[in-house]
Write an enzyme that holds these catalytic residues in place. Sequence first.
Site, PDB file in Angstrom:
ATOM      1  N   TYR A   1      49.253 -10.704  12.562  1.00 38.75           N
ATOM      2  CA  TYR A   1      48.672  -9.613  11.782  1.00 38.75           C
ATOM      3  C   TYR A   1      49.547  -8.364  11.848  1.00 38.75           C
ATOM      4  O   TYR A   1      49.885  -7.767  10.814  1.00 38.75           O
ATOM      5  CB  TYR A   1      47.272  -9.304  12.312  1.00 38.75           C
TER       6      TYR A   1
ATOM      7  N   SER B   1      48.027  -1.003   8.240  1.00 39.92           N
ATOM      8  CA  SER B   1      47.119  -0.809   9.362  1.00 39.92           C
ATOM      9  C   SER B   1      47.866  -0.069  10.463  1.00 39.92           C
ATOM     10  O   SER B   1      49.104  -0.129  10.524  1.00 39.92           O
ATOM     11  CB  SER B   1      46.650  -2.176   9.888  1.00 39.92           C
TER      12      SER B   1
END
Length: 269
Positions: free
Chosen positions: A147, A134
């Site tokens: 995350y 990401s």
Amino acid sequence: MSDKKVFIVTGGGSGIGAATARLLCAAGQHVVVTGRRPEPLVELAAETGALAQPGDVTEPGAADVLVEVTHARFGRIDGLVLNAGVMVPGPVGGLSDRDWDTVLGTNLTAPFRLVRAALPHLLAERGSVVAVSSVAGLRASAGAAAYATSKAGLVMLCQTLVADYAAQGLRANTVCPGWVRSEMADAEMDDFLAAHGGLPGARDAAYAEVTRLVPQARAGYPEEAAAAIAWLLSDAAAYVNGAVLTVDGGSTVVDVGTAAYTFDVRRRS
């Protein structure tokens, strides 16, 4: 034995994983899709001809079973798409041990276990790994400590694979999407709307707001990330190894210190 290539796609029931499975199946490859929810996997298998193998990749031994089933069915494993992921928001001070373990276990430890289990087969076929990280693994953002850390670790996991195994024919690359319309992102848009007084269901407005500083001024689509993944898996990318490919509409090129010159940026209360 078929000469078709064989790919395992984790998190294959929706979003980028499902789009990747569709693309690979359309190209005539064998695809095994896995994920926690059987229903979308079965539907995808009926649609595309992929093999549905429901399971929780975080469970001990799950990676070994997935690899054994795939190899027993097809006789080879040519590539992995490490796509399964979860998001538990919060800064370091707001995360419990369980939160941290949940995110790191799904986003980083499970991919490590799957690569480890499949490695002999990948080396035998001079195969390829593509991890779905990401932009959060490249740029820090508030409230995403676990995350972002897990996604940054995924980038380095692939690069260590290159350092250790490229001479034996393995390729390992990472795709870093920005906002992509998916079930996970839809849920985050709903949370965003709720936090800022937006109307429930107004996801288009939420996506427009969170991508306001993205040069392409929109969120991506799963098929756009899938196209990048499929290319990295293909022979067309035979000399691409250890790469980090952003699929983010240009968001990581923006200099936030000059954004105010172009946009009317206001802090929310």
